[in-house]
Enzyme design. Structure first.
Site: not given
Ligand code: GLU
Length: 489
Positions: A261-263
């Site tokens: 995911s983005k993180r």
């Protein structure tokens, strides 16, 4: 072996790195066998597909050098061909017209849910509960249409969908190039909709028709499509077409093992370009993300084409490791042609302010010697700061310390010798410093720190003789004089 592969992204957003890896594997596999690598933009979903997303995908593929061997196929343009195939299947008896409406289907699902809930009620007898559960199971199972064996329409102009007759019984088996033997029972496959009531093709039909028409021999894609394979193979069989080989790639996870995911870092491929990764570094890293060949870490593209095989793809998810990406990228920066690297650096240098022609020439001259000073172009651009800072230089704390009274005296002694250096080359500058040290009894450890402080202000820089060479006479003398003057004042 005849090989045609394809990458088939849906243009609903950026090209994320999982997609880029899929494209790369398809590209390498095709090249490995002297085959063709094709691109199809799956824009059947009009609502979610945008021209901007298509442009972004093409941009990312172009950056990575994953050039398809033919012009991209736009799936939406093939809609009438898809519909024609569905009608041909009806004529062959492998598909049928289904008059069950969407509302009826919904009602059936709702009833199934109701029965499932009812089966949980307290005080029910075992037989009653079992029969409710059985009814719920039948209603919620993959749909088998009452029209699958034909029948006359409820009215002459009744709307219908075209559905594929799902296989009747037994296990369906796919020999997957990565996952091995995968089995699904026929009862898990529904009578799949091929054409909607408005005669538009479904995604599942479009993929198969296009893969057939494009002559695709090997489908290599993300394992989120593994189950679709069981719905797609019957379409090939219904048309009497050759079924391609399927290989489903495990997902990419973050370094903590969770779904990406983005993180975990940037997901869009072109963001890595903006972060200063080279396309060949990115590609070499993506290759190792889920594929291995012995314990070799770095592959040139030629090697990758020679060695890529489906057998080297890992069955378990790969983990994105930005540190490793940096190491791989640093290698390709060191290997890169100097002129190309200089061009690639321009936008990153510009981010730190405009470059005048004189400074630009200094950067060009220094570049071959500074290539190991960054894992990304951002870091590399920063390594040239000492060449670009404006006079008088601001000194770091340590640099200030080095410009002591003693330090200044040494600089004051060296400056005239430097001025007398006839030719301005790294070798002659080096010689001047050595001669001065010998004459004055100073060591390099005594002259080095004040000189470095005056020339770089404390910014990271390599050996001082080349630094002075790149700075040129005037800038070198000017930087030393600035310190002598400040010190004197
Ligand atoms: N368009 C699908 C996607 O972007 C890929 C379909 C396929 O590769 O068969 O997930």
């Amino acid at each position: 072996m005849r090989v045609v592969t394809r990458f088939a992204p849906s243009p609903t957003g950026m090209l994320h790195i999982g997609g880029a890896r899929t494209a790369l594997f398809n590209y390498l596999f095709a090249k490995r066998f002297g085959g063709r690598f094709l691109l199809r933009i799956e824009d059947t979903d009009h609502e979610r597909s945008t021209p901007e997303a298509t442009a972004a995908i093409l941009d990312a593929m172009n950056w990575l050098g994953l050039t398809p061997d033919e012009l991209p196929v736009m799936q939406s343009k093939q809609a009438s061909r898809h519909a024609a195939v569905a009608h041909e299947m009806v004529a062959r008896g492998t598909a049928f017209r289904c008059y069950v409406s969407a509302d009826e289907l919904q009602a059936r699902r709702d009833l199934g849910e109701e029965k499932r809930v009812a089966a949980r009620a307290e005080g029910l007898g075992e037989t009653e509960r079992a029969s409710l559960l059985a009814e719920a199971g039948a209603l919620l199972a993959p749909f088998r249409s009452p029209w699958r064996n034909g029948g006359s329409p409820p009215s002459p102009d009744a709307p219908y969908t075209v559905r594929l007759r799902a296989p009747d019984g037994g296990d369906r088996i796919v020999e997957d190039g990565v996952q091995g033997t995968v089995k699904v029972h026929a009862s898990e496959i529904d009578d799949l909709v091929l054409l909607r009531t408005d005669n538009t093709p479904t995604y599942m039909l479009a993929v198969v028709v296009d893969d057939h028409d494009m002559g695709v021999t090997h489908v290599i894609r993300g394992d989120d499509h593994l189950r679709n394979t069981f719905r797609q193979i019957p379409i090939y069989q219904a048309m009497g077409w050759d079924v391609p080989e399927f290989s489903h790639l495990p997902m990419i996870h973050g370094n903590d093992g969770a779904k990406l995911s983005k993180r975990h870092g940037a997901l869009s491929t072109t963001v890595y370009r903006d972060l200063g990764y080279l396309p060949e570094g990115m590609k070499a890293y993506l290759l190792r993300l889920g594929w291995s060949h012995g314990d070799q870490e770095i592959f040139t593209e030629d090697e990758a084409i020679r060695l890529f095989d489906l057998g080297g793809i890992n069955k378990s998810p790969a983990r994105l490791d930005l540190e490793k990406l940096g190491t791989v990228n640093a290698h390709f920066i060191r290997e890169a042609d100097n002129d190309r690297l200089f061009d690639l650096l321009q936008p990153f240098l510009a981010q730190e302010g405009p470059l005048d022609p004189v400074t630009s020439a200094r950067v060009r001259q220094a570049l071959p010697f500074l290539k190991d000073r960054g894992a990304t172009l951002v870091e590399l651009a920063a390594a040239f700061r000492f060449l670009r800072v404006a006079r008088p230089l601001e000194l770091s704390k340590n640099a200030k310390k080095a410009i002591s009274a003693e330090g200044l005296a040494r600089l004051g002694g060296l400056l005239p010798e430097l001025r007398n250096t006839a030719t301005w080359t790294t070798a002659s500058i080096s010689e001047t410093i050595t001669t001065y040290c010998t004459a004055t009894g100073l060591s390099m450890g005594q002259i080095g720190p004040p000189l470095r402080a005056a020339l770089t202000g404390g910014l990271p820089a390599p050996d001082l003789a080349p630094v002075m060479d790149w700075l040129g006479r005037d800038e070198t003398f000017g930087r030393i004089e600035d310190q002598l003057q400040t010190g004197a004042g």
